[in-house]
Design a protein around this motif. Sequence first.
Motif, mmCIF file in Angstrom:
data_model
loop_
_atom_site.group_PDB
_atom_site.id
_atom_site.type_symbol
_atom_site.label_atom_id
_atom_site.label_comp_id
_atom_site.label_asym_id
_atom_site.label_seq_id
_atom_site.Cartn_x
_atom_site.Cartn_y
_atom_site.Cartn_z
ATOM 1 N N PHE A 1 7.141 42.062 -13.432
ATOM 2 C CA PHE A 1 5.996 41.447 -14.119
ATOM 3 C C PHE A 1 5.440 40.277 -13.303
ATOM 4 O O PHE A 1 4.223 40.130 -13.159
ATOM 5 C CB PHE A 1 6.418 40.981 -15.504
ATOM 6 N N LEU A 2 6.336 39.452 -12.763
ATOM 7 C CA LEU A 2 5.894 38.329 -11.928
ATOM 8 C C LEU A 2 5.172 38.833 -10.683
ATOM 9 O O LEU A 2 4.174 38.240 -10.249
ATOM 10 C CB LEU A 2 7.094 37.470 -11.525
ATOM 11 N N GLY A 3 5.663 39.943 -10.122
ATOM 12 C CA GLY A 3 4.993 40.538 -8.972
ATOM 13 C C GLY A 3 3.602 41.022 -9.311
ATOM 14 O O GLY A 3 2.653 40.858 -8.533
ATOM 15 N N GLU A 4 3.450 41.603 -10.499
ATOM 16 C CA GLU A 4 2.140 42.094 -10.938
ATOM 17 C C GLU A 4 1.155 40.944 -11.161
ATOM 18 O O GLU A 4 -0.060 41.120 -11.009
ATOM 19 C CB GLU A 4 2.295 42.901 -12.228
ATOM 20 N N LEU A 5 1.695 39.770 -11.527
ATOM 21 C CA LEU A 5 0.828 38.606 -11.706
ATOM 22 C C LEU A 5 0.305 38.085 -10.373
ATOM 23 O O LEU A 5 -0.715 37.387 -10.334
ATOM 24 C CB LEU A 5 1.588 37.481 -12.417
ATOM 25 N N GLY A 6 1.014 38.409 -9.293
ATOM 26 C CA GLY A 6 0.563 37.959 -7.985
ATOM 27 C C GLY A 6 1.571 37.130 -7.221
ATOM 28 O O GLY A 6 1.257 36.582 -6.155
ATOM 29 N N PHE A 7 2.791 37.028 -7.742
ATOM 30 C CA PHE A 7 3.827 36.262 -7.048
ATOM 31 C C PHE A 7 4.484 37.140 -5.985
ATOM 32 O O PHE A 7 5.003 38.210 -6.291
ATOM 33 C CB PHE A 7 4.877 35.747 -8.035
ATOM 34 N N GLY B 1 6.862 36.996 -2.051
ATOM 35 C CA GLY B 1 7.580 36.232 -1.042
ATOM 36 C C GLY B 1 8.121 34.899 -1.526
ATOM 37 O O GLY B 1 8.823 34.822 -2.538
ATOM 38 N N GLU B 2 7.746 33.830 -0.821
ATOM 39 C CA GLU B 2 8.236 32.495 -1.154
ATOM 40 C C GLU B 2 7.763 32.043 -2.530
ATOM 41 O O GLU B 2 8.452 31.290 -3.222
ATOM 42 C CB GLU B 2 7.792 31.481 -0.096
ATOM 43 N N ASP B 3 6.567 32.475 -2.943
ATOM 44 C CA ASP B 3 6.061 32.114 -4.272
ATOM 45 C C ASP B 3 6.936 32.712 -5.366
ATOM 46 O O ASP B 3 7.253 32.060 -6.367
ATOM 47 C CB ASP B 3 4.620 32.603 -4.447
ATOM 48 N N LEU B 4 7.321 33.968 -5.198
ATOM 49 C CA LEU B 4 8.200 34.618 -6.167
ATOM 50 C C LEU B 4 9.548 33.910 -6.214
ATOM 51 O O LEU B 4 10.082 33.635 -7.296
ATOM 52 C CB LEU B 4 8.397 36.089 -5.795
ATOM 53 N N LYS B 5 10.088 33.605 -5.059
ATOM 54 C CA LYS B 5 11.363 32.910 -4.989
ATOM 55 C C LYS B 5 11.281 31.546 -5.679
ATOM 56 O O LYS B 5 12.184 31.139 -6.408
ATOM 57 C CB LYS B 5 11.781 32.718 -3.524
ATOM 58 N N LYS C 1 8.018 39.733 -26.130
ATOM 59 C CA LYS C 1 7.734 38.842 -27.253
ATOM 60 C C LYS C 1 7.499 37.386 -26.854
ATOM 61 O O LYS C 1 6.885 36.632 -27.612
ATOM 62 C CB LYS C 1 8.895 38.900 -28.256
ATOM 63 N N LYS C 2 7.991 36.999 -25.686
ATOM 64 C CA LYS C 2 7.888 35.596 -25.283
ATOM 65 C C LYS C 2 7.049 35.400 -24.019
ATOM 66 O O LYS C 2 6.052 34.683 -24.023
ATOM 67 C CB LYS C 2 9.286 35.006 -25.056
ATOM 68 N N VAL C 3 7.483 36.011 -22.927
ATOM 69 C CA VAL C 3 6.871 35.725 -21.626
ATOM 70 C C VAL C 3 5.432 36.239 -21.550
ATOM 71 O O VAL C 3 4.505 35.493 -21.210
ATOM 72 C CB VAL C 3 7.716 36.323 -20.478
ATOM 73 N N LYS C 4 5.226 37.505 -21.874
ATOM 74 C CA LYS C 4 3.878 38.073 -21.769
ATOM 75 C C LYS C 4 2.857 37.388 -22.681
ATOM 76 O O LYS C 4 1.728 37.106 -22.239
ATOM 77 C CB LYS C 4 3.927 39.582 -22.042
ATOM 78 N N PRO C 5 3.195 37.089 -23.958
ATOM 79 C CA PRO C 5 2.216 36.380 -24.801
ATOM 80 C C PRO C 5 1.829 35.006 -24.250
ATOM 81 O O PRO C 5 0.684 34.572 -24.412
ATOM 82 C CB PRO C 5 2.942 36.259 -26.144
ATOM 83 N N ARG C 6 2.755 34.334 -23.592
ATOM 84 C CA ARG C 6 2.445 33.011 -23.035
ATOM 85 C C ARG C 6 1.505 33.139 -21.843
ATOM 86 O O ARG C 6 0.579 32.336 -21.688
ATOM 87 C CB ARG C 6 3.747 32.302 -22.647
ATOM 88 N N VAL C 7 1.747 34.139 -21.014
ATOM 89 C CA VAL C 7 0.839 34.379 -19.896
ATOM 90 C C VAL C 7 -0.536 34.783 -20.416
ATOM 91 O O VAL C 7 -1.573 34.346 -19.901
ATOM 92 C CB VAL C 7 1.417 35.464 -18.967
ATOM 93 N N GLU D 1 -5.952 31.463 -9.923
ATOM 94 C CA GLU D 1 -5.824 30.161 -10.582
ATOM 95 C C GLU D 1 -4.538 30.093 -11.393
ATOM 96 O O GLU D 1 -3.841 29.069 -11.400
ATOM 97 C CB GLU D 1 -7.034 29.921 -11.491
ATOM 98 N N LEU D 2 -4.205 31.201 -12.068
ATOM 99 C CA LEU D 2 -3.002 31.229 -12.891
ATOM 100 C C LEU D 2 -1.744 31.137 -12.038
ATOM 101 O O LEU D 2 -0.808 30.399 -12.365
ATOM 102 C CB LEU D 2 -2.973 32.510 -13.731
ATOM 103 N N VAL D 3 -1.712 31.871 -10.923
ATOM 104 C CA VAL D 3 -0.555 31.818 -10.033
ATOM 105 C C VAL D 3 -0.371 30.399 -9.492
ATOM 106 O O VAL D 3 0.743 29.862 -9.456
ATOM 107 C CB VAL D 3 -0.706 32.826 -8.866
#
Length: 404
Positions: A148-154, A156-160, A176-182, A194-196
Amino acid sequence: MFALRRPSLGGRVWCNILTEPGLAFCNFAPVIDEETKNKLIGRLGITEKAELENFEKIITKPARRPGTRPLKNLDALLDLGMTSELQKKLVLNESAIINMRPDLLSQKWKWFKINVGFTNEELMRVIAKQPTLFTRSVEKKITPVVKFLGELGFRGEDLKSVVTRATRIFTLSLEKKVKPRVQAFKDLGFGDEELVEFLLKRPWSIEMDIVPKIEWVRQAMEVTDNKDLRALLHEHPKLLANNVGDMSSGFKYLLMEGVPRGQALELLCKQPSKPNGRLVDKVDFAKKALNKSVEDVLEWPEYITRPLYNHIALRVGFLAKEGVPYSQQPLSALFVFGDERFMEIFGGKRTPALSPVQFFEYKQWWLGMEGEKKKQHLDLLANRGGAPWRGGKEHHSSGYVQGT
């Protein structure tokens, strides 16, 4: 490796004791003998009473599955190179780990190195921060979050970076938690880049329940345009970290004191996310104990960042006890400096001069006091309105305030 035979349990209990830098992982039956327990305690370096009590509960807890499993891949565990402190933290904070096969631990270790890019040292820091990481299912918990984090655009080093600084997301429900907050950020008009960028600077924001905080900011600042609201969050990200109830009470208090909304928001953002005392109580103490006004606090807003009990009241209590005048001093002079400089400034204001040792002794006494006692002393200081102690019945023979 040695084996203990317990005929009454109908089988063997296998237990591996690994030499440094390995980690002791055991599949225990409900009870083990004293010799084995003492060896484990020695290997893990468990010395504190609370740690020993916790360890007793762990090793006497029945295994989740009857019987035992031989432990394999000992070389893989040794290759992890965990420090003794990390070994202890893992076992004491995540008891399920002692029932896991070392080959599973090794697989998870390799998974993070391959899919996130961690080095051994980086991964050990992450695990020290979130021990439960090793007990989470790679397939059901870890992989979906990283994907999911990869799909958001994270990448390499950003993902880490985001995984390292927001490890708690692996303990949360993705759906129930992570996706609704994003999604809450996206609903405000945050674009992908901008979100990343926002989350890279503030990864903790997806670990928290931000939806009610965003709505509170919208209502408190009377914002109708999402663009303006995004700008506010960029400028004041701590609004997403603080407790809504504390922010609401503090904001209303400041508005009632005549503080404009913009300045009230600025002051509110000075409050630590894990405060020692509410903003309302800090301002109220400044008014009552130090004869300050809200304007004085606005003039030096860093006052709000100081812990109420273990910094502000501690210093005021010491000066009051020693009869040193302090109510005419600016807030910055009282609280901006470290202990050494603080004593240089105020120690000579009394004859004979005060020594740093006297403050150190008082500080140790104060920090060792129970919370309710501290509150009583804080109320007493506030009610005195900046007046110094007069001695007599207000002192113990030790020199500290009556009621300790």
